[in-house]
Design a protein around this motif. Structure first.
Motif, PDB file in Angstrom:
ATOM      1  N   THR A 176      37.397 110.386  14.130  1.00 24.87           N
ATOM      2  CA  THR A 176      38.816 110.230  14.486  1.00 24.87           C
ATOM      3  C   THR A 176      39.105 108.868  15.109  1.00 24.87           C
ATOM      4  N   GLY A 177      38.164 107.916  15.000  1.00 20.08           N
ATOM      5  CA  GLY A 177      38.440 106.568  15.493  1.00 20.08           C
ATOM      6  C   GLY A 177      37.545 106.082  16.605  1.00 20.08           C
ATOM      7  N   GLY A 178      36.614 106.933  17.089  1.00 16.78           N
ATOM      8  CA  GLY A 178      35.691 106.497  18.128  1.00 16.78           C
ATOM      9  C   GLY A 178      36.338 106.367  19.492  1.00 16.78           C
ATOM     10  N   MET A 179      35.641 105.714  20.397  1.00 13.97           N
ATOM     11  CA  MET A 179      36.152 105.452  21.748  1.00 13.97           C
ATOM     12  C   MET A 179      35.469 104.201  22.275  1.00 13.97           C
ATOM     13  N   ASP A 180      35.997 103.635  23.324  1.00 14.09           N
ATOM     14  CA  ASP A 180      35.343 102.491  23.949  1.00 14.09           C
ATOM     15  C   ASP A 180      34.015 102.915  24.571  1.00 14.09           C
ATOM     16  N   GLY A 181      33.069 101.998  24.607  1.00 17.07           N
ATOM     17  CA  GLY A 181      31.813 102.254  25.298  1.00 17.07           C
ATOM     18  C   GLY A 181      31.988 102.061  26.794  1.00 17.07           C
ATOM     19  N   PHE A 182      31.574 103.058  27.575  1.00 13.46           N
ATOM     20  CA  PHE A 182      31.730 103.009  29.040  1.00 13.46           C
ATOM     21  C   PHE A 182      30.497 103.604  29.700  1.00 13.46           C
ATOM     22  N   PHE A 183      30.231 103.138  30.912  1.00 12.96           N
ATOM     23  CA  PHE A 183      29.339 103.863  31.810  1.00 12.96           C
ATOM     24  C   PHE A 183      30.154 104.208  33.049  1.00 12.96           C
ATOM     25  N   ILE A 184      30.105 105.491  33.439  1.00 12.09           N
ATOM     26  CA  ILE A 184      30.879 105.973  34.584  1.00 12.09           C
ATOM     27  C   ILE A 184      29.972 106.852  35.438  1.00 12.09           C
ATOM     28  N   ALA A 185      30.011 106.644  36.747  1.00 15.56           N
ATOM     29  CA  ALA A 185      29.204 107.472  37.640  1.00 15.56           C
ATOM     30  C   ALA A 185      29.997 107.751  38.922  1.00 15.56           C
ATOM     31  N   ARG A 186      29.837 108.967  39.448  1.00 16.47           N
ATOM     32  CA  ARG A 186      30.486 109.336  40.718  1.00 16.47           C
ATOM     33  C   ARG A 186      29.426 109.591  41.768  1.00 16.47           C
ATOM     34  N   VAL A 187      29.542 108.921  42.900  1.00 15.55           N
ATOM     35  CA  VAL A 187      28.619 109.131  44.011  1.00 15.55           C
ATOM     36  C   VAL A 187      29.415 109.529  45.243  1.00 15.55           C
TER      37      VAL A 187
END
Length: 410
Positions: free
Chosen positions: A396-407
């Motif tokens: 459906t078009g993919g998504m941006d590459g991200f790294f996300i973390a919650r501390v």
């Protein structure tokens, strides 16, 4: 199509590939007198060439004894990509390319070459182009990490024009198809400001992957929240729409202008501050979002110019800055508060390794992996970070590459 748009497209390509300008800057430098429709068409054509540059060059190479000047190469590339990706009639494309060459004082003597080369390329050649490969400084570490199959899938997504993702205010809907994570997706959006709900401020443009950072933070009404490195402001709007008291900080006053415009259009409130995070005194906050400066290697599907204006040499300096910003942000957080760190990067140095180093420097921190709608189990890393890749949702078009973390701070 009028030749004016093609001429502007070649000018954009010259600026990116010759002067190594970011596409946004090259677009801003186009003549102000250019008609909006011509600018839009030129932008689309130039981006399409950047998405297929190496494959186009491979088609052209057997017919060129030596590389012509850059502008002539870009005229040829534009013609090849138009015929290959849009099915444009060869006769009209060749005629326009020859005319473009004749117009230029430095290219007019090569108009015959343009004509000869393009006429040698049989229409049967134009059945689509293979995916553009990422530059080796980026491709090699990704192949080592995920394998050639994943990298090829990412490159396939990069080669297609991305859809437009929108984030709606809570309780409202935006145009397009709803995505599992709560965003909305349009494949052929047209003029954004003409879409229903734009004037009313019901939604804003924001890639679905970027919107997940705030959903991971899980802001609560009445909380004091900081959005550090806030411009252009999609995450600030999410935080404000959730009912928090938002402080939106960014170093660039110019970039904050767009944030202020979106706040006004949507009727949302935030305290907007133009300052350097490393020298700013603020807080304490209940929650902080730090979308740190990075290589932006996760956004190539939307910014195909990046591989041509960057070489990876900036990454060690960016990683060091991210670490400094993380330490600074933790100092602004209340005891027991939570911090979400994210980068739109595919590289470990700006994601997984950054989280590991942060935990080593601050042993009391705990990583949290809350339930987030639409986030699949396999997207989480062993250390609790959320790794998003362009090949996710590829159909459906993919998504941006991200790294996300919650501390969470002790």
């Amino acid at each position: 199509m009028a030749d004016g748009a093609r001429a502007l497209a070649v000018a954009l390509l010259d600026a990116v590939l010759g002067d190594r300008k970011l596409f946004a800057q090259a677009l801003a430098d186009l003549p102000a007198a250019a008609a909006p429709a011509e600018r839009a068409r030129a932008q689309r054509l130039a981006l399409s060439v950047l998405r297929h540059l190496d494959p186009a060059d491979r088609l052209l190479a057997p017919h060129l004894r030596k590389a012509p000047p850059l502008t002539v190469r870009n005229i040829l590339r534009l013609a090849v990509v138009e015929m290959a990706t849009e099915g444009a009639a060869p006769h009209g494309v060749v005629s326009s390319a020859v005319d473009l060459a004749r117009r230029g004082r430095r290219t007019q003597h090569l108009a015959g070459l343009v004509n000869a080369v393009l006429r040698k390329l049989a229409p049967a050649t134009f059945e689509g182009l293979p995916a553009q490969l990422m530059p080796m400084w980026l491709r090699q570490p990704l192949v080592r990490r995920w394998g050639r199959g994943v990298v090829a899938a990412i490159e396939a997504v990069h080669s297609r024009p991305p859809p437009l993702d929108l984030t709606a205010k809570p309780g409202l809907v935006a145009p397009g198809e709803p995505l599992p994570t709560g965003s909305f997706r349009l494949k052929d959006a047209g003029q954004v400001s003409a879409l229903p709900g734009y004037e009313a401020g019901d939604w804003w443009v924001q890639d679905a992957a970027a919107a997940l950072a705030v959903r991971l933070l899980d802001p609560q009404p009445g909380e004091d929240v900081a959005d550090l490195c806030a411009a252009p402001g999609g995450k600030t709007l999410q935080l404000a729409a959730a009912g928090t008291r938002v402080t939106a900080l960014d170093l660039s006053e110019a970039r904050l202008g767009r944030l202020r415009e979106n706040l006004a259009r949507t009727g949302l409130q935030a305290d907007v501050v133009a300052a350097d995070l490393l020298g700013w005194e603020g807080g304490p906050f209940d929650a902080i979002l730090l979308d740190a400066p990075c290589s932006a290697t996760g956004t190539i599907r939307r910014h195909p110019d990046l591989p041509f204006v960057k070489d990876g040499s900036e990454i060690p300096e960016l990683a060091a800055l991210q670490a400094t910003m993380l330490d600074r942000a933790l100092g602004m957080l209340k005891p027991g508060g939570r911090l979400v760190f994210c980068t739109c990067s595919l590289l470990e140095e700006e994601g997984e390794a950054q989280l590991a180093a942060l935990l080593d420097r601050h042993p009391g921190l705990s990583v949290e992996t809350p339930e987030v709608a639409g986030v699949e189990h396999g997207w989480w890393t062993d250390r609790g970070g959320l790794r998003l890749r362009p090949d996710f949702w590829a159909d459906t078009g993919g998504m941006d590459g991200f790294f996300i973390a919650r501390v969470r701070k002790p």
